[in-house]
Design an enzyme around this catalytic site. Structure first.
Site, PDB file in Angstrom:
ATOM      1  N   GLY A  61      13.142 -29.043  16.960  1.00 40.87           N
ATOM      2  CA  GLY A  61      12.524 -29.278  15.576  1.00 40.87           C
ATOM      3  C   GLY A  61      11.735 -31.098  16.258  1.00 40.87           C
ATOM      4  O   GLY A  61      11.731 -31.485  16.946  1.00 40.87           O
ATOM      5  N   ARG A  65      16.254 -39.276  15.892  1.00 40.02           N
ATOM      6  CA  ARG A  65      16.408 -40.381  15.608  1.00 40.02           C
ATOM      7  C   ARG A  65      15.733 -41.090  15.661  1.00 40.02           C
ATOM      8  O   ARG A  65      15.411 -42.532  15.089  1.00 40.02           O
ATOM      9  CB  ARG A  65      16.881 -40.322  17.497  1.00 40.02           C
ATOM     10  CG  ARG A  65      18.109 -39.711  17.537  1.00 40.02           C
ATOM     11  CD  ARG A  65      18.340 -40.451  19.495  1.00 40.02           C
ATOM     12  NE  ARG A  65      19.618 -39.530  19.414  1.00 40.02           N
ATOM     13  CZ  ARG A  65      20.689 -40.411  18.928  1.00 40.02           C
ATOM     14  NH1 ARG A  65      20.790 -41.432  18.497  1.00 40.02           N
ATOM     15  NH2 ARG A  65      22.060 -39.028  19.076  1.00 40.02           N
ATOM     16  N   HIS A  87       0.036 -30.337  12.891  1.00 38.90           N
ATOM     17  CA  HIS A  87      -0.549 -29.876  12.062  1.00 38.90           C
ATOM     18  C   HIS A  87      -2.095 -29.484  11.942  1.00 38.90           C
ATOM     19  O   HIS A  87      -2.773 -27.757  12.474  1.00 38.90           O
ATOM     20  CB  HIS A  87      -0.723 -29.833   9.695  1.00 38.90           C
ATOM     21  CG  HIS A  87       0.717 -29.415   9.637  1.00 38.90           C
ATOM     22  ND1 HIS A  87       1.330 -29.846   8.617  1.00 38.90           N
ATOM     23  CD2 HIS A  87       2.023 -29.485  10.507  1.00 38.90           C
ATOM     24  CE1 HIS A  87       2.462 -29.864   7.851  1.00 38.90           C
ATOM     25  NE2 HIS A  87       2.996 -28.975   9.960  1.00 38.90           N
ATOM     26  N   ASP A 142       8.007 -27.526   7.791  1.00 41.41           N
ATOM     27  CA  ASP A 142       6.663 -28.108   7.929  1.00 41.41           C
ATOM     28  C   ASP A 142       6.477 -27.328   9.385  1.00 41.41           C
ATOM     29  O   ASP A 142       7.031 -26.178   8.907  1.00 41.41           O
ATOM     30  CB  ASP A 142       6.479 -29.583   8.516  1.00 41.41           C
ATOM     31  CG  ASP A 142       7.797 -30.026   9.455  1.00 41.41           C
ATOM     32  OD1 ASP A 142       8.453 -29.414  10.209  1.00 41.41           O
ATOM     33  OD2 ASP A 142       7.552 -31.296   9.813  1.00 41.41           O
TER      34      ASP A 142
END
Length: 264
Positions: A61, A65, A87, A142
């Site tokens: 994912g 950090r 996207h 997302d």
């Protein structure tokens, strides 16, 4: 390079996530690298795409950090930049005629699920596991996860996975349709390559028409969709690919789609 891209002379594109030491977590550089890779596939006319991730995990994912270095408005702007690139990459891959094959192993979380779900054929090693993870850190989805999941597994299962963040083993992911099939870890690379190679040799334009019909059919009314099917099959039949496919069938030989130009 955090994302490798190579389009072979035969049209097979290899897209590789190369942050294995970080679980192939998606930072801004990787998101932009995925977009660049998708555009290369589009520009060079890839016939099939093989998406893989180096290291123990396919993709865990977003890179938390990196995200933690920002706060407030700066964090919002950074996340928008990451998701805009990611996207746009997903949109570009979806617009290709070339089918996308994903080979996933280890941890698959967050937007990694989106990448796996966006592929046309997803092969999972039997050591793979899937965790939505978003709401566990106070985020919402997302990477197309909230679009793909309900269409693949149904809205009730999608909400279960997104709200509880329960770990989904590879066998269950296959049972509910999130992955196409499960293979032994030592066979994953070979099986994914074999699948992508078979698709590379196929009718690219017909694959593209099929991908678009299935995507549109999820929301289209039956009547207009039947009209779209009629136009698509007529164009395919009149194309060089269609003529080669029928000629091969009648001659009882294997079609040679790579020898004819794709499209009508």
């Amino acid at each position: 390079m955090s994302v490798g891209i190579e389009v072979q002379d035969d049209g097979l594109a290899h897209v590789t996530l190369r942050r294995g030491e970080a679980g192939n977590a998606i930072d801004l550089r990787m998101a932009r690298g995925l977009l660049d890779a998708a555009r290369v596939c589009q520009r060079e006319g890839a016939r099939a795409v093989l998406l893989t991730g180096e290291g123990k995990s396919f993709c865990v994912g977003g890179d938390l950090r990196e995200f933690s270095q920002f706060t407030g408005e700066a964090l919002e702007k950074h996340l928008i930049a990451v998701t805009d690139a990611l996207h746009d990459a997903l949109r570009t891959f979806a617009a290709l005629d070339a089918p996308v094959v994903a080979a996933v192993q280890g941890a698959v979380a967050g937007a990694g699920i989106g990448l796996a779900a966006a592929a046309d054929v997803t092969l999972a090693a039997d050591n793979a596991s899937f965790t939505a993870a978003y709401t566990g850190i106070g985020y919402s989805p997302d990477g197309g996860v909230s679009w793909f999941l309900p269409r693949i597994v149904g809205p009730k299962r999608a909400l279960d996975l997104l709200l509880t963040n329960r770990r989904l083993p590879a066998a269950e992911a296959a049972a509910i349709g999130l992955v196409s099939r499960v293979v032994a870890p030592d066979r994953l690379s070979a099986e994914a390559t074999r699948t992508a190679e078979a698709l590379r040799r196929g009718p690219t334009a017909a694959f593209g028409a099929t991908r678009r019909l299935l995507a549109a059919g999820l929301t289209a009314d039956l009547g207009p969709h039947l009209d779209s099917e009629a136009r698509a099959i007529a164009a395919a039949a009149a194309s060089d690919e269609g003529r080669e496919g029928v000629a091969a069938f009648l001659s009882k030989r294997a079609p040679e789609f790579t020898r004819v130009p794709p499209g009508p």
